[in-house]
Motif scaffolding. Sequence first.
Motif, PDB file in Angstrom:
ATOM      1  N   ASP A  69       0.829  -1.225   0.000  1.00  0.00           N
ATOM      2  CA  ASP A  69       0.000   0.000   0.000  1.00  0.00           C
ATOM      3  C   ASP A  69       0.858   1.267   0.000  1.00  0.00           C
ATOM      4  OD1 ASP A  69      -2.362   1.458  -0.030  1.00  0.00           O
ATOM      5  OD2 ASP A  69      -2.454   1.579   2.158  1.00  0.00           O
ATOM      6  N   LEU A  70       1.816   1.308  -0.918  1.00  0.00           N
ATOM      7  CA  LEU A  70       2.766   2.433  -0.946  1.00  0.00           C
ATOM      8  C   LEU A  70       2.198   3.614  -1.731  1.00  0.00           C
ATOM      9  CD1 LEU A  70       5.645   3.356  -0.143  1.00  0.00           C
ATOM     10  CD2 LEU A  70       6.421   2.491  -2.370  1.00  0.00           C
ATOM     11  N   TRP A  71       2.214   4.767  -1.059  1.00  0.00           N
ATOM     12  CA  TRP A  71       1.784   6.035  -1.669  1.00  0.00           C
ATOM     13  C   TRP A  71       2.962   6.998  -1.621  1.00  0.00           C
ATOM     14  CZ3 TRP A  71      -3.485   7.585  -2.978  1.00  0.00           C
ATOM     15  CH2 TRP A  71      -4.418   6.544  -2.832  1.00  0.00           C
ATOM     16  N   ALA A  72       3.212   7.696  -2.739  1.00  0.00           N
ATOM     17  CA  ALA A  72       4.274   8.713  -2.764  1.00  0.00           C
ATOM     18  C   ALA A  72       4.041   9.625  -3.962  1.00  0.00           C
ATOM     19  CB  ALA A  72       5.654   8.059  -2.872  1.00  0.00           C
ATOM     20  N   GLY A  73       4.675  10.786  -3.932  1.00  0.00           N
ATOM     21  CA  GLY A  73       4.526  11.720  -5.058  1.00  0.00           C
ATOM     22  C   GLY A  73       5.410  12.936  -4.871  1.00  0.00           C
ATOM     23  N   TYR A  74       5.097  13.954  -5.629  1.00  0.00           N
ATOM     24  CA  TYR A  74       5.879  15.202  -5.616  1.00  0.00           C
ATOM     25  C   TYR A  74       4.927  16.332  -5.241  1.00  0.00           C
ATOM     26  CZ  TYR A  74       8.742  12.116  -8.491  1.00  0.00           C
ATOM     27  OH  TYR A  74       9.456  11.046  -8.960  1.00  0.00           O
ATOM     28  N   GLY A  75       5.286  17.143  -4.249  1.00  0.00           N
ATOM     29  CA  GLY A  75       4.408  18.237  -3.832  1.00  0.00           C
ATOM     30  C   GLY A  75       3.045  17.682  -3.458  1.00  0.00           C
ATOM     31  N   GLU A  76       2.011  18.257  -4.032  1.00  0.00           N
ATOM     32  CA  GLU A  76       0.638  17.819  -3.739  1.00  0.00           C
ATOM     33  C   GLU A  76       0.241  16.587  -4.541  1.00  0.00           C
ATOM     34  OE1 GLU A  76      -1.989  20.386  -1.865  1.00  0.00           O
ATOM     35  OE2 GLU A  76      -0.023  19.933  -0.991  1.00  0.00           O
ATOM     36  N   GLN A  77       1.016  16.318  -5.601  1.00  0.00           N
ATOM     37  CA  GLN A  77       0.601  15.289  -6.559  1.00  0.00           C
ATOM     38  C   GLN A  77       0.969  13.878  -6.082  1.00  0.00           C
ATOM     39  OE1 GLN A  77       2.916  15.187 -10.148  1.00  0.00           O
ATOM     40  NE2 GLN A  77       1.495  13.798 -11.192  1.00  0.00           N
ATOM     41  N   ASP A  78      -0.035  13.003  -6.003  1.00  0.00           N
ATOM     42  CA  ASP A  78       0.238  11.589  -5.738  1.00  0.00           C
ATOM     43  C   ASP A  78       0.622  10.920  -7.054  1.00  0.00           C
ATOM     44  OD1 ASP A  78      -0.320  11.333  -2.994  1.00  0.00           O
ATOM     45  OD2 ASP A  78      -2.472  11.321  -3.388  1.00  0.00           O
ATOM     46  N   VAL A  79       1.774  10.258  -7.071  1.00  0.00           N
ATOM     47  CA  VAL A  79       2.177   9.503  -8.278  1.00  0.00           C
ATOM     48  C   VAL A  79       1.942   8.011  -8.029  1.00  0.00           C
ATOM     49  CG1 VAL A  79       4.110   8.882  -9.775  1.00  0.00           C
ATOM     50  CG2 VAL A  79       3.788  11.263  -9.076  1.00  0.00           C
ATOM     51  N   LEU A  80       2.390   7.512  -6.890  1.00  0.00           N
ATOM     52  CA  LEU A  80       2.136   6.106  -6.525  1.00  0.00           C
ATOM     53  C   LEU A  80       0.893   6.083  -5.646  1.00  0.00           C
ATOM     54  CD1 LEU A  80       5.766   4.975  -5.569  1.00  0.00           C
ATOM     55  CD2 LEU A  80       4.673   5.030  -7.837  1.00  0.00           C
ATOM     56  N   ARG A  81      -0.092   5.252  -5.998  1.00  0.00           N
ATOM     57  CA  ARG A  81      -1.375   5.291  -5.304  1.00  0.00           C
ATOM     58  C   ARG A  81      -1.756   3.899  -4.807  1.00  0.00           C
ATOM     59  NH1 ARG A  81      -5.358   6.907  -8.728  1.00  0.00           N
ATOM     60  NH2 ARG A  81      -4.190   6.232 -10.545  1.00  0.00           N
ATOM     61  N   GLY A  82      -0.926   3.388  -3.905  1.00  0.00           N
ATOM     62  CA  GLY A  82      -1.252   2.105  -3.283  1.00  0.00           C
ATOM     63  C   GLY A  82      -0.632   0.925  -4.008  1.00  0.00           C
ATOM     64  N   ILE A  83       0.709   0.927  -4.052  1.00  0.00           N
ATOM     65  CA  ILE A  83       1.443  -0.130  -4.767  1.00  0.00           C
ATOM     66  C   ILE A  83       1.732  -1.311  -3.830  1.00  0.00           C
ATOM     67  CG2 ILE A  83       3.665  -0.690  -5.875  1.00  0.00           C
ATOM     68  CD1 ILE A  83       2.248   1.159  -7.658  1.00  0.00           C
ATOM     69  N   LEU A 124       9.509  -4.288 -14.052  1.00  0.00           N
ATOM     70  CA  LEU A 124       8.453  -3.273 -13.949  1.00  0.00           C
ATOM     71  C   LEU A 124       8.190  -2.745 -15.344  1.00  0.00           C
ATOM     72  CD1 LEU A 124       9.494  -0.968 -10.959  1.00  0.00           C
ATOM     73  CD2 LEU A 124       7.604  -2.606 -11.020  1.00  0.00           C
ATOM     74  N   ILE A 125       6.942  -2.887 -15.775  1.00  0.00           N
ATOM     75  CA  ILE A 125       6.541  -2.472 -17.115  1.00  0.00           C
ATOM     76  C   ILE A 125       5.547  -1.325 -16.970  1.00  0.00           C
ATOM     77  CG2 ILE A 125       5.430  -3.298 -19.255  1.00  0.00           C
ATOM     78  CD1 ILE A 125       7.890  -4.938 -18.483  1.00  0.00           C
ATOM     79  N   GLY A 126       5.556  -0.402 -17.914  1.00  0.00           N
ATOM     80  CA  GLY A 126       4.557   0.665 -17.884  1.00  0.00           C
ATOM     81  C   GLY A 126       4.941   1.781 -18.821  1.00  0.00           C
ATOM     82  N   ALA A 127       3.932   2.553 -19.248  1.00  0.00           N
ATOM     83  CA  ALA A 127       4.175   3.662 -20.173  1.00  0.00           C
ATOM     84  C   ALA A 127       4.971   4.765 -19.472  1.00  0.00           C
ATOM     85  CB  ALA A 127       2.836   4.206 -20.663  1.00  0.00           C
ATOM     86  N   ASN A 128       5.491   5.717 -20.247  1.00  0.00           N
ATOM     87  CA  ASN A 128       6.149   6.890 -19.667  1.00  0.00           C
ATOM     88  C   ASN A 128       5.186   7.576 -18.707  1.00  0.00           C
ATOM     89  OD1 ASN A 128       8.441   6.524 -21.174  1.00  0.00           O
ATOM     90  ND2 ASN A 128       7.885   8.025 -22.739  1.00  0.00           N
ATOM     91  N   GLY A 129       5.697   7.916 -17.520  1.00  0.00           N
ATOM     92  CA  GLY A 129       4.865   8.631 -16.557  1.00  0.00           C
ATOM     93  C   GLY A 129       4.014   7.738 -15.670  1.00  0.00           C
ATOM     94  N   ALA A 130       4.110   6.430 -15.822  1.00  0.00           N
ATOM     95  CA  ALA A 130       3.297   5.505 -15.010  1.00  0.00           C
ATOM     96  C   ALA A 130       3.723   5.503 -13.539  1.00  0.00           C
ATOM     97  CB  ALA A 130       3.382   4.089 -15.576  1.00  0.00           C
ATOM     98  N   GLY A 131       4.991   5.873 -13.291  1.00  0.00           N
ATOM     99  CA  GLY A 131       5.467   5.930 -11.909  1.00  0.00           C
ATOM    100  C   GLY A 131       6.577   4.943 -11.582  1.00  0.00           C
TER     101      GLY A 131
END
Length: 239
Positions: free
Chosen positions: A11-25, A37-44
């Motif tokens: 349940d990992l949450w993290a981000g930059y400033g106010e923005q959440d980038v990781l939302r419960g990993i 780890l696979i994912g498009a650009n900007g996936a986190g």
Amino acid sequence: APVGAALEVADLWAGYGEQDVLRGIDLTLEPRSIVALIGANGAGKSTLLRTVSGLIRPRRGEIRLGGEQIGGLAPHRIVERGFVQSPEGKQLFSDMSIRENLLVGATNPRARARREETLEEVFDLFPILRERQALPASTLSGGQQQMVAVGRALMALPRVLALDEPSLGLAPIMVDRLFESIERIKARDLTILIIEQNVFQVLEMADKGYVLENGVVTLSGTGAELLADDHLRASYLGL
Ligand code: ATP
């Protein structure tokens, strides 16, 4: 109690400033496995590695390395515990020799005590670096510089080695060699977490893969399961 997973994220949450980038990993890395780890650009994906490395503070959730909590520790403490990321975009000291660049990886006390033996192991893995050890890093090709970057991370004696797009900018033949060396590294009793755009190649090698979309895991499975998945094939392999 058994130590269990090499790395466990819950349940990992993290981000930059106010923005959440990781939302419960949630992730589990079994010892001696390769996890992609696979994912498009900007996936986190890079944000996830930075958070586990301690460069970004988790907002919520747990990060356990070999059963011990590392969430919130300083980056150098996390390296000492054994989560080591190979420098992004190589980041070598171009005027320093190859040998000196490798030794920079062994500054933590646990690694320093064994650095001559580890250096020999890195040279066994990448013999070209032994031959050229006295030369400045700037004299190496892109693929050889990537070997130094991986070697420098190995010098820190990782339990979990993280690689962020190690094949970026390499010619196809060098990508093949790099993947071969990653499999040889795995044989050395450590766990590898790898971000890779070469989705087909990395899943052929990986024991397990996680697909990240918008900061959540949308799909996970063995490399073979993911390669057979219709969504993955359509979105990441263009099939
Ligand atoms: P890429 O392959 O492009 O690196 P990624 O999956 O690794 O993609 P991240 O680099 O983790 O994605 O980026 C996730 C989100 O966080 C993106 O929306 C990005 O714009 C944002 N982001 C990344 N780094 C920063 C930063 N230093 N400050 C603010 N926002 C950032």
